[in-house]
Design a protein around this motif. Structure first.
Motif, PDB file in Angstrom:
ATOM      1  N   PRO A  61       0.825  -1.208   0.000  1.00 45.30           N
ATOM      2  CA  PRO A  61       0.000   0.000   0.000  1.00 45.30           C
ATOM      3  C   PRO A  61       0.863   1.263   0.000  1.00 45.30           C
ATOM      4  N   VAL A  62       0.397   2.275  -0.725  1.00 46.34           N
ATOM      5  CA  VAL A  62       1.145   3.533  -0.813  1.00 46.34           C
ATOM      6  C   VAL A  62       0.194   4.702  -0.591  1.00 46.34           C
ATOM      7  N   GLY A  63       0.759   5.832  -0.221  1.00 45.46           N
ATOM      8  CA  GLY A  63      -0.018   7.046   0.030  1.00 45.46           C
ATOM      9  C   GLY A  63       0.045   7.437   1.480  1.00 45.46           C
ATOM     10  N   ARG A  64       0.651   8.585   1.759  1.00 48.00           N
ATOM     11  CA  ARG A  64       0.864   8.991   3.152  1.00 48.00           C
ATOM     12  C   ARG A  64      -0.433   9.254   3.907  1.00 48.00           C
ATOM     13  N   ALA A  65      -1.477   9.625   3.211  1.00 43.88           N
ATOM     14  CA  ALA A  65      -2.724   9.926   3.906  1.00 43.88           C
ATOM     15  C   ALA A  65      -3.256   8.717   4.663  1.00 43.88           C
ATOM     16  N   SER A  66      -2.921   7.503   4.209  1.00 39.48           N
ATOM     17  CA  SER A  66      -3.428   6.293   4.859  1.00 39.48           C
ATOM     18  C   SER A  66      -2.334   5.403   5.421  1.00 39.48           C
ATOM     19  N   TYR A  67      -1.162   5.408   4.788  1.00 37.72           N
ATOM     20  CA  TYR A  67      -0.163   4.394   5.130  1.00 37.72           C
ATOM     21  C   TYR A  67       1.174   4.953   5.609  1.00 37.72           C
ATOM     22  N   SER A  91      -3.458   5.079  -1.666  1.00 39.92           N
ATOM     23  CA  SER A  91      -4.030   6.232  -0.980  1.00 39.92           C
ATOM     24  C   SER A  91      -3.508   7.481  -1.703  1.00 39.92           C
ATOM     25  N   ILE A  92      -3.385   8.593  -1.013  1.00 38.76           N
ATOM     26  CA  ILE A  92      -2.993   9.846  -1.661  1.00 38.76           C
ATOM     27  C   ILE A  92      -1.986  10.592  -0.793  1.00 38.76           C
ATOM     28  N   ASP A  93      -1.377  11.601  -1.397  1.00 38.86           N
ATOM     29  CA  ASP A  93      -0.502  12.526  -0.667  1.00 38.86           C
ATOM     30  C   ASP A  93      -1.056  13.949  -0.683  1.00 38.86           C
ATOM     31  N   VAL A  94      -1.775  14.296  -1.761  1.00 38.98           N
ATOM     32  CA  VAL A  94      -2.313  15.656  -1.921  1.00 38.98           C
ATOM     33  C   VAL A  94      -3.763  15.556  -2.354  1.00 38.98           C
ATOM     34  N   ASP A  95      -4.672  16.152  -1.593  1.00 38.02           N
ATOM     35  CA  ASP A  95      -6.101  16.148  -1.907  1.00 38.02           C
ATOM     36  C   ASP A  95      -6.499  17.516  -2.438  1.00 38.02           C
ATOM     37  N   GLY A  96      -7.138  17.521  -3.622  1.00 46.36           N
ATOM     38  CA  GLY A  96      -7.557  18.796  -4.196  1.00 46.36           C
ATOM     39  C   GLY A  96      -8.888  19.300  -3.683  1.00 46.36           C
ATOM     40  N   ASP A  97      -9.630  18.489  -2.917  1.00 44.51           N
ATOM     41  CA  ASP A  97     -10.941  18.884  -2.390  1.00 44.51           C
ATOM     42  C   ASP A  97     -11.918  19.286  -3.490  1.00 44.51           C
ATOM     43  N   ASP A  98     -11.726  18.747  -4.692  1.00 46.02           N
ATOM     44  CA  ASP A  98     -12.625  19.124  -5.780  1.00 46.02           C
ATOM     45  C   ASP A  98     -14.015  18.533  -5.622  1.00 46.02           C
ATOM     46  N   TRP A  99     -14.190  17.613  -4.684  1.00 46.46           N
ATOM     47  CA  TRP A  99     -15.500  17.021  -4.417  1.00 46.46           C
ATOM     48  C   TRP A  99     -16.327  17.890  -3.464  1.00 46.46           C
ATOM     49  N   LYS A 100     -15.705  18.891  -2.885  1.00 50.14           N
ATOM     50  CA  LYS A 100     -16.410  19.793  -1.979  1.00 50.14           C
ATOM     51  C   LYS A 100     -17.049  20.939  -2.749  1.00 50.14           C
ATOM     52  N   ARG A 101     -18.022  21.576  -2.123  1.00 54.89           N
ATOM     53  CA  ARG A 101     -18.719  22.688  -2.766  1.00 54.89           C
ATOM     54  C   ARG A 101     -17.916  23.972  -2.586  1.00 54.89           C
ATOM     55  N   ILE A 102     -16.839  24.049  -3.327  1.00 55.32           N
ATOM     56  CA  ILE A 102     -15.990  25.235  -3.308  1.00 55.32           C
ATOM     57  C   ILE A 102     -15.766  25.687  -4.743  1.00 55.32           C
ATOM     58  N   ALA A 103     -15.265  26.878  -4.912  1.00 58.28           N
ATOM     59  CA  ALA A 103     -15.052  27.418  -6.250  1.00 58.28           C
ATOM     60  C   ALA A 103     -13.875  26.725  -6.920  1.00 58.28           C
ATOM     61  N   PRO A 104     -13.882  26.638  -8.246  1.00 59.98           N
ATOM     62  CA  PRO A 104     -12.741  26.045  -8.940  1.00 59.98           C
ATOM     63  C   PRO A 104     -11.407  26.681  -8.562  1.00 59.98           C
ATOM     64  N   ALA A 105     -11.404  28.002  -8.372  1.00 62.63           N
ATOM     65  CA  ALA A 105     -10.160  28.674  -7.995  1.00 62.63           C
ATOM     66  C   ALA A 105      -9.648  28.180  -6.654  1.00 62.63           C
ATOM     67  N   ALA A 106     -10.567  27.842  -5.741  1.00 59.46           N
ATOM     68  CA  ALA A 106     -10.154  27.326  -4.434  1.00 59.46           C
ATOM     69  C   ALA A 106      -9.528  25.941  -4.579  1.00 59.46           C
ATOM     70  N   VAL A 107     -10.048  25.130  -5.500  1.00 58.79           N
ATOM     71  CA  VAL A 107      -9.453  23.821  -5.755  1.00 58.79           C
ATOM     72  C   VAL A 107      -8.028  23.984  -6.266  1.00 58.79           C
ATOM     73  N   MET A 108      -7.840  24.876  -7.215  1.00 59.19           N
ATOM     74  CA  MET A 108      -6.508  25.137  -7.760  1.00 59.19           C
ATOM     75  C   MET A 108      -5.555  25.576  -6.659  1.00 59.19           C
ATOM     76  N   ALA A 109      -5.982  26.499  -5.834  1.00 62.12           N
ATOM     77  CA  ALA A 109      -5.114  27.027  -4.782  1.00 62.12           C
ATOM     78  C   ALA A 109      -4.730  25.939  -3.785  1.00 62.12           C
ATOM     79  N   ARG A 110      -5.683  25.080  -3.426  1.00 55.59           N
ATOM     80  CA  ARG A 110      -5.386  24.036  -2.444  1.00 55.59           C
ATOM     81  C   ARG A 110      -4.412  22.990  -3.001  1.00 55.59           C
TER      82      ARG A 110
END
Length: 370
Positions: A44-50, A184-203
């Protein structure tokens, strides 16, 4: 030469850095810097989980997309990736695959890695039933296998992502027993949340800058991702990041398919059966028609055309050896004799010259003269 030998002996893709960008898109494109083989032994790989990730160098990123395919949005994501010569990994949902197999086949045909993300995105760490857990894990892989059962199969991988990244010791053990590699993942873009596209890019950029490298999670079904992806890829290029394309080790995908447990739930079984029938029909429809072989010369109806009484054919392109025979025959003259024998087996193609031509008997005012 070493890359070529590896390709022949082990089936491993080996590309020099930024080959895609230089060869197809030009140096201004982001491109795919290298291909990284991830064997089952990597675990398994991805710091968020492992707590550990892929062996990436600083500045290297792996792009992953979850929850598809969804035609319009997935196709827009594919177009953005293609424009920058970037390869990614798509963690697909079985129910989405069953609805939109053509989109999955396009994703595979364009060289991206296909991974799985359960049958219907249920959070497995919240489910007590082992049967349901197993059906979810195996159903997603079974759907992808059904669609990619022929020439697109090399894109299929044993990479697997738990929905919501929810896992546990028992789930990890079962995934290992099925010869799957949890991602798993290392960087989450939060694109599944109700935020503006610009906020996804910034995160994405802020978290990536802090991590320096890693596996990025986005969703190809999300309109925010579609909106930002072209600019995000340009920003990665401008900041000096390099894309790594992950692929399975030779034999790992087949090992996972051999270990696959057939789903037991009737709705999943029926859906997979329907998908199999649909794919079989599509493959038959896509099969090129068998080459036409003329077993005997085409025989025209007697009297369809009239031959000139005395003059020989103005042009004879008849050929032997079983090939189609072509002949252009001069117009009949009034009062001439009946057509000679031997002109019953020919095909007329093209237009006769001005000095000669055809006169259909059906268009004559009376019976042919004798």
């Amino acid at each position: 030469m070493r890359c070529f030998k590896l390709l022949l002996l082990a089936g491993i893709l080996c590309l020099p850095p930024a080959l895609a960008a230089a060869g197809e898109c030009g140096p201004e494109a982001l491109g795919t810097a290298r291909i990284l083989e991830v064997p089952f032994a990597q675990g398994p790989v991805g710091r968020a989980s492992y707590g550990r990730t892929l062996p990436l160098e600083r500045g290297e990123v792996v792009l992953t997309f979850d929850d598809g395919p969804l035609p319009r949005r997935t196709n827009a994501v594919l177009a953005a990736l293609k424009a920058e010569c970037v390869k990614a990994t798509f963690f697909v949902i079985g129910t989405m695959v069953a609805q939109f197999p053509e989109t999955l086949r396009r994703t595979a045909a364009e060289g991206h890695t296909i991974a799985t993300h359960t049958w219907s995105h249920r959070y497995l760490n919240r489910i007590r039933s082992e049967t349901v857990r197993r059906d979810q894990i195996n159903g997603g892989l079974a759907a992808a296998r059904t669609v990619l059962a022929d020439d697109a199969a090399p894109s299929l991988s044993p990479f697997f992502r738990f929905p919501g990244l929810g896992h546990g010791a028992a789930l990890d053990r079962y995934a290992a027993a099925q010869r799957l590699v949890p991602f798993s993942i290392d960087v989450d873009g939060d694109d599944w949340k109700r935020i503006a596209p610009a906020a996804v890019m910034a995160r994405v950029l802020k978290r990536l800058d802090a991590a320096g490298r890693g596996i990025i999670l986005l969703h190809d079904i999300q309109p925010r991702t579609v909106a930002i992806l072209p600019d995000l890829l340009r920003q990665l290029k401008a900041r000096g990041y390099r894309v790594v394309h992950v692929v399975p080790a030779q034999g790992d995908t087949q090992a996972a398919l051999a270990a696959l447990d057939a789903p037991r739930a009737k709705p999943i079984r029926l859906a997979l059966d329907r998908l199999g029938t649909r794919m079989a029909a599509l493959r038959v429809a896509a099969r090129p028609p068998a080459s036409f072989v003329e077993e005997a010369p085409l025989v025209l109806r007697s009297g369809l055309f009239e031959e000139a009484p005395e003059a020989p054919p103005s042009r004879d392109q008849s050929r032997s050896g079983g090939e189609v025979r072509v002949a252009l025959i001069a117009d009949a003259a009034p009062g001439g004799p009946a057509p000679r024998a031997g002109w019953s087996g020919f095909v007329v193609i093209g237009t006769a010259p001005q000095a000669a031509g055809f006169r259909a008997v059906a268009a004559a005012s009376g019976p042919p003269p004798r």
